[in-house]
Scaffold this motif. Structure first.
Motif, mmCIF file in Angstrom:
data_model
loop_
_atom_site.group_PDB
_atom_site.id
_atom_site.type_symbol
_atom_site.label_atom_id
_atom_site.label_comp_id
_atom_site.label_asym_id
_atom_site.label_seq_id
_atom_site.Cartn_x
_atom_site.Cartn_y
_atom_site.Cartn_z
ATOM 1 N N PRO A 359 12.524 -4.937 9.136
ATOM 2 C CA PRO A 359 10.728 -5.223 9.356
ATOM 3 C C PRO A 359 10.171 -3.857 8.770
ATOM 4 C CG PRO A 359 12.274 -6.520 11.260
ATOM 5 C CD PRO A 359 13.498 -5.477 10.214
ATOM 6 N N CYS A 360 11.117 -2.682 9.002
ATOM 7 C CA CYS A 360 10.070 -1.951 9.235
ATOM 8 C C CYS A 360 10.347 -1.169 7.763
ATOM 9 C CB CYS A 360 11.735 -0.587 10.037
ATOM 10 S SG CYS A 360 11.048 1.247 9.086
ATOM 11 N N ARG A 361 11.719 -1.259 6.755
ATOM 12 C CA ARG A 361 10.962 -1.073 5.083
ATOM 13 C C ARG A 361 10.402 -2.072 4.985
ATOM 14 N NH1 ARG A 361 16.365 -3.178 4.854
ATOM 15 N NH2 ARG A 361 15.234 -5.235 3.835
ATOM 16 N N GLU A 362 10.264 -3.497 4.920
ATOM 17 C CA GLU A 362 9.198 -3.824 4.166
ATOM 18 C C GLU A 362 8.068 -4.010 4.601
ATOM 19 O OE1 GLU A 362 10.386 -5.136 1.612
ATOM 20 O OE2 GLU A 362 12.432 -4.710 1.966
ATOM 21 N N GLY A 363 7.948 -3.808 6.270
ATOM 22 C CA GLY A 363 7.234 -3.862 6.613
ATOM 23 C C GLY A 363 5.839 -3.057 5.771
ATOM 24 N N THR A 364 6.660 -1.256 6.428
ATOM 25 C CA THR A 364 5.587 -0.418 6.360
ATOM 26 C C THR A 364 5.098 -0.301 4.588
ATOM 27 O OG1 THR A 364 8.030 0.778 5.697
ATOM 28 C CG2 THR A 364 6.899 1.651 8.045
ATOM 29 N N GLY A 365 5.433 -1.314 3.757
ATOM 30 C CA GLY A 365 5.703 -0.697 2.572
ATOM 31 C C GLY A 365 4.613 -1.702 2.540
ATOM 32 N N TRP A 366 4.496 -2.858 3.140
ATOM 33 C CA TRP A 366 3.645 -3.874 2.891
ATOM 34 C C TRP A 366 1.737 -3.540 3.635
ATOM 35 C CZ3 TRP A 366 4.405 -9.952 5.186
ATOM 36 C CH2 TRP A 366 3.675 -10.467 4.689
ATOM 37 N N MET A 367 2.313 -3.162 4.202
ATOM 38 C CA MET A 367 1.033 -2.025 4.797
ATOM 39 C C MET A 367 0.275 -1.520 4.134
ATOM 40 S SD MET A 367 1.483 -2.722 9.289
ATOM 41 C CE MET A 367 2.867 -0.898 9.127
ATOM 42 N N GLU A 368 1.047 -0.104 3.467
ATOM 43 C CA GLU A 368 0.545 0.335 2.771
ATOM 44 C C GLU A 368 0.674 -0.490 1.362
ATOM 45 O OE1 GLU A 368 3.054 3.828 -0.113
ATOM 46 O OE2 GLU A 368 0.421 3.848 -0.381
ATOM 47 N N LYS A 369 0.402 -1.307 0.872
ATOM 48 C CA LYS A 369 0.024 -1.645 -0.373
ATOM 49 C C LYS A 369 -1.184 -2.405 -0.156
ATOM 50 C CE LYS A 369 3.599 -3.031 -3.089
ATOM 51 N NZ LYS A 369 4.688 -3.985 -2.453
ATOM 52 N N VAL A 370 -1.327 -2.849 0.841
ATOM 53 C CA VAL A 370 -2.894 -4.047 2.334
ATOM 54 C C VAL A 370 -3.832 -2.014 2.146
ATOM 55 C CG1 VAL A 370 -3.781 -5.690 3.300
ATOM 56 C CG2 VAL A 370 -1.562 -5.635 2.522
ATOM 57 N N LEU A 371 -3.187 -1.940 2.608
ATOM 58 C CA LEU A 371 -4.739 -0.840 3.195
ATOM 59 C C LEU A 371 -4.740 0.151 1.898
ATOM 60 C CD1 LEU A 371 -2.815 0.319 6.281
ATOM 61 C CD2 LEU A 371 -4.927 -0.160 6.467
ATOM 62 N N HIS A 372 -4.044 0.560 1.065
ATOM 63 C CA HIS A 372 -4.483 1.104 -0.051
ATOM 64 C C HIS A 372 -5.364 0.014 -0.957
ATOM 65 C CE1 HIS A 372 -4.228 2.203 -4.290
ATOM 66 N NE2 HIS A 372 -4.356 3.625 -3.490
ATOM 67 N N ARG A 373 -5.365 -1.010 -0.901
ATOM 68 C CA ARG A 373 -6.639 -1.585 -1.138
ATOM 69 C C ARG A 373 -7.955 -2.405 -0.455
ATOM 70 N NH1 ARG A 373 -2.611 -7.371 -1.033
ATOM 71 N NH2 ARG A 373 -3.553 -7.909 0.609
ATOM 72 N N ILE A 374 -7.537 -1.995 0.933
ATOM 73 C CA ILE A 374 -8.864 -1.771 1.551
ATOM 74 C C ILE A 374 -9.377 -0.495 1.287
ATOM 75 C CG2 ILE A 374 -9.926 -1.987 3.889
ATOM 76 C CD1 ILE A 374 -7.550 -3.319 4.751
ATOM 77 N N GLU A 375 -8.775 0.165 1.343
ATOM 78 C CA GLU A 375 -9.493 1.642 1.263
ATOM 79 C C GLU A 375 -10.477 1.920 -0.193
ATOM 80 O OE1 GLU A 375 -10.926 4.154 2.375
ATOM 81 O OE2 GLU A 375 -10.467 5.694 1.561
ATOM 82 N N ASN A 376 -9.540 1.231 -1.305
ATOM 83 C CA ASN A 376 -9.790 1.420 -2.457
ATOM 84 C C ASN A 376 -11.156 0.352 -3.144
ATOM 85 O OD1 ASN A 376 -8.837 3.635 -3.779
ATOM 86 N ND2 ASN A 376 -7.196 2.463 -2.939
#
Ligand SMILES: Cc1cc2nc3c(=O)[nH]c(=O)nc-3n(C[C@H](O)[C@H](O)[C@H](O)COP(=O)(O)O)c2cc1C
Ligand code: SF4
Ligand code: FES
Lengths: 451, 185
Positions: A359-376
C-alpha cells in the motif's frame, strides 16, 4: 521574554566547547544524578516533568523509559535519534551545532536512569559537519572524565558513540534506525517486539529524540515539578519550533508550550508575521501532519484561540485540527498552490518509502502521478475521489507510520481545499504556469464548520 | 528507496580501488565503536570513507574492499549501498550539487533556484556537465528549511541562495577545481 531551558546559552562565547559549556553550568545534572540520586529517582523526576517525546509522536518519556526490560546480564542501550529528516524540521541541527554538550550531558544522565553503559547517536548523513562537532565534543567529554569508567567515582560506566547515516528519511523511524545502526538497509521492523524489549543487537533499547534527551538536563537540575509548571495540561515545558515558509523571521525558537498560535506567527519575538501577503495555510508540525487553512490555525472549530500545545493543535481531530508533531512549522501565503504543495509532499513520500509494504510503495507512487497531472492541468474530476480512495487504503495498512504520514497531507488538502483541486481540473490552461496563483490568488470558499 | 537507476555494476574499465593507510586507520577507528561481534554496524560510515577515496562514487571494486575490511559478504555491502541516497553508484562530477526540492524549500523558491542552475550549467537535474565539473541532483529536505533555498556540496551547506549567490559559488568552485566530499574535515 519567555524562559529558555535549552537555548538559554546558545549565543555565549565558547559554548560549543566543554570549557564554555561548563562555565555556563554544564554537566551539573550528571553531578547531581550520579552523586545524589538513584536511577529510579531520576526516572521519577522525568515522569513528574510530564516530558513528552519531541521527535513527533509526543509519547510520555518517563513511561517509555519504564518499559525498558531488565533481563540480568544483558546490556541495555540508549539510542538518540538525530536523523531529523521530517520536512520542515531543523531544530535538532541547531541544538547539536550550537550546544553539542547538552546532548552528551543528557545522554549520560538518561543512561544512568536506564542502566545503559553504552549509548549511540544516529545522525543523518547530510549533517556530516555536525557529526564532526559531536565527535569532538565526545572526545572532550571523555578526556575530562565525563565519559568512561567509574564516572565521578560513582561506579557508573558510560560511553557515547556517534554513527552517521547516508540519506534515508525512513531511518528516522525508530526500528529502521536500529536496522541502519546495525549496518543494514533501513527497513522498519514489525512490532512487537518493541525496542524496549528487543532493540539494538536484540537488547533492550530506548530510542529518543535529541531534544527529548536534552530536556532531561533542566528536568534533573531543577526538578520535574518545576519543569511541569511551564505549559498547559499534558503539554509541559518548552518546545523547540523550527519555523519556515512564507514568514518574515524563519528560525529556531524555544517557546513555552501554551502560547497562542496567533502570537507565535505574528509576534516579532517569533515568526514576525507572514511575508508580504495574506496567510493561506499552515503545516504546524512537519510535513506528515495535516495542513490546515489559516482560519483553523488561529481558532479551533469551537471558536477558541488555538494554542501551541499537543492538545490544542489536534483539537477537532483531523476534521478541523492538525498536530504539533516535530515542531516543524511552515506557513503558506496566498501565492502558493495547495495542489502543487501536495504533489511535492507526495513525491517526497514516494521517494522515501522503503518499499516493504505494497500500500505504501505502490500507493505513494500512484498518488504522485495523479497529483502531478492535476497540478499540470491534465487532471480529471474523478482524480480527486481517486486520491481520496488511495490515501484511505494506505492509512493503517502498513508496517510503519510512514504510510499514514503520506496519506494525511493528501487527505487534509482535499478536505480543506477541494475547490482548489477542482479549479485545476476546470482551468487547465491557467494552471500550466507553475506560478499560477502569484498574480491572482485563489479565493477559497471558507467552509462553515459546525461548532 | 534511493534511486539506483544508473548503478554501474560492472568492473570492466573501472579503476581498481585500495583504501589508503589513513582510510584503513579510519575504518579501524569506526569499527572500535561497536561490540566485538557487531562490526557490520560500521558499514555505513565505512562506505562514506570508501566513496571519498574513490572520486565520490562507489564502484564494485570499492564495495568489495569494504566487504573485505568488515569480513562480510559482498552482497551485504551492495544491498546497503543501493538503499541510501548519499551513496553514488555511478561517477559524479568534481562537484556534486545537491539542491533541496522538498515542500518548505519549494515555498521559499527552490524551483527557481533549480531552473537557474539548470540554465547556468546547461544540464538537467540528474546530469553532469560535459567537462565533468558539476553534477546536479534534486534531494529531499536537508534540515535547512529556514535558510532556503539551499544546496549541499560535500559537507558544506550553502544557504539563503539567490541567483547571484549561486553564480558566484559556481565560479568559485570552478576556480578551485577540487573535489568536496562529505567526509571532509
Ligand atoms: C517515517 C518516520 C520518520 C521519523 N523521523 C524521525 C526523526 O527524524 N527524528 C525523530 O526524533 N523521530 C522520528 N520519528 C519518530 C521515531 O520513530 C520515534 O518515535 C522517536 O525517535 C522517539 O523519540 P521521542 O519519544 O523522544 O520523540 C519518525 C517516525 C516515522 C514513522
Ligand atoms: S509503511 Fe512504507 S516506509 Fe513503512 S515499512 Fe511499509 S513500505 Fe516501508
Ligand atoms: S525542505 Fe529544503 S531543507 Fe527542508
Amino acid at each position: 521574554m519567555a524562559r529558555k531551558l535549552l537555548l538559554e546559552h546558545d549565543n555565549k562565547p565558547g559554548i560549543q566547547g566543554l570549557e564554555g559549556y561548563r562555565a555556563n553550568g554544564g554537566y551539573r545534572s550528571v553531578e547531581k544524578a550520579l552523586r545524589t540520586m538513584s536511577p529510579e529517582a531520576v526516572l521519577e523526576e522525568v515522569k513528574k516533568s510530564g516530558l513528552r517525546g519531541r521527535g513527533g509522536a509526543g509519547f510520555p518519556t518517563g513511561l517509555k523509559w519504564s518499559f525498558m526490560a531488565k533481563p540480568p546480564g544483558v546490556p541495555r542501550y540508549l539510542v538518540v535519534n538525530a536523523d531529523e529528516s521530517e520536512p520542515g524540521t531543523f531544530k535538532d541541527r541547531y541544538l547539536m551545532e550550537r550546544i553539542p554538550h547538552i546532548l552528551i550531558e543528557g545522554m549520560i544522565t538518561s543512561s544512568f536512569a536506564l542502566g545503559a553503559n553504552v549509548s549511540y547517536i544516529y545522525i543523518r548523513g547530510e549533517y556530516f559537519y555536525i557529526y564532526r562537532i559531536l565527535e569532538r565534543a565526545i572526545e572532550e567529554a571523555r578526556a575530562a572524565g565525563w565519559l568512561g569508567k567509574n564516572i565521578l567515582g560513582s561506579g557508573f560506566d558510560h560511553d557515547v558513540h556517534v554513527q552517521v547515516g547516508a540519506g534515508a528519511y525512513i531511518c528516522g523511524e525508530e526500528t529502521a534506525l536500529l536496522e541502519s545502526l546495525e549496518g543494514k538497509r533501513g527497513n522498519p521492523r514489525i512490532k512487537p517486539p518493541f525496542p524496549a524489549v528487543k532493540g539494538l543487537y536484540g537488547c533492550p533499547t530506548v530510542v529518543n529524540n535529541v531534544e527529548t534527551i536534552a530536556a532531561v538536563v533542566p528536568i534533573v537540575n531543577d526538578g520535574g515539578e518545576e519543569y511541569a509548571k511551564i505549559g498547559i495540561g499534558k503539554s509541559t515545558g518548552t518546545k523547540l519550533i523550527s519555523a519556515g515558509g512564507n514568514i518574515n523571521k524563519p528560525g529556531v525558537y524555544e517557546i513555552d508550550l501554551g502560547i497562542t498560535c496567533e502570537e507565535f506567527l505574528n509576534s516579532d519575538e517569533w515568526c514576525g508575521g507572514v511575508q508580504g501577503r495574506a496567510l493561506k495555510a499552515v503545516v504546524p508540525g512537519g510535513s506528515s501532519v495535516p495542513i490546515i487553512p489559516a482560519e483553523l490555525y488561529f481558532k479551533t472549530a469551537a471558536g477558541e484561540a488555538r494554542l501551541m500545545t499537543y492538545e490544542s493543535l489536534s483539537d477537532g481531530g483531523f476534521a478541523t485540527g492538525s498536530m504539533l508533531g516535530s515542531g516543524g512549522f511552515y506557513a503558506y501565503n496566498d501565492a502558493q498552490c495547495i495542489v502543487r504543495s501536495t504533489w511535492n509532499h507526495t513525491r517526497f513520500y514516494a521517494h522515501e518509502s522503503c518499499g516493504q509494504c505494497s500500500p505504501c510503495r505502490e500507493g505513494t507512487g500512484w498518488m504522485e502521478k495523479v497529483l502531478h497531472r492535476i497540478e499540470n492541468g491534465e487532471g480529471r474530476l474523478e482524480d480527486i475521489d481517486l486520491l481520496w480512495d488511495i490515501q484511505r487504503k494506505i492509512e493503517g495498512n502498513t508496517i510503519c507510520p510512514l504510510g499514514d504520514a503520506a496519506a494525511w497531507p493528501v487527505a487534509s488538502a482535499i478536505r480543506h481545499f477541494r475547490d482548489e483541486f477542482e479549479y485545476h481540473v476546470y482551468h487547465p490552461q491557467k494552471v500550466k504556469d507553475p506560478k499560477h496563483f502569484e498574480k491572482t490568488p485563489f479565493v477559497r470558499k471558507p467552509k462553515t464548520v459546525a461548532a | 528507496m534511493a534511486s539506483t537507476i544508473k548503478a554501474i555494476t560492472t568492473t570492466e574499465g573501472v579503476a581498481p580501488f585500495r583504501f589508503s593507510e589513513a582510510g584503513l586507520a579510519e575504518c579501524r577507528r569506526l569499527i572500535a565503536r561497536y561490540p566485538a561481534e557487531q562490526s557490520k554496524s560500521a558499514l555505513l560510515p565505512i562506505l562514506h570513507v570508501a566513496q571519498s577515496e574513490n572520486d565520490g562514487w562507489l564502484s564494485v571494486h570499492a564495495m568489495d574492499a569494504v566487504a573485505e575490511v568488515l569480513g562480510i559478504q559482498r552482497i551485504e555491502v551492495f544491498e546497503v549501498a543501493s538503499f541510501y541516497s548519499m551513496y553514488n553508484l555511478h561517477p559524479v562530477g568534481t562537484y556534486h550539487l545537491e539542491v533541496c526540492r522538498t515542500t518548505p524549500c519549494m515555498i521559499r523558491g527552490a524551483d527557481d533556484l533549480i531552473a537557474h542552475l539548470e540554465k547556468r550549467l546547461g544540464i538537467h537535474v540528474g546530469e553532469t556537465t560535459k567537462d565533468g565539473m558539476f553534477t546536479l541532483k534534486g534531494v529531499e529536505c536537508l534540515g535547512s528549511c529556514g535558510t532556503a533555498p539551499m544546496l549541499q556540496c560535500g559537507a558544506k551547506y550553502h544557504e539563503n541562495l539567490t541567483p547571484e549567490k549561486a553564480d558566484s559559488l559556481i565560479e568559485q568552485l570552478r576556480a578551485e577545481n577540487k573535489r568536496q566530499n562529505y567526509t571532509d574535515q
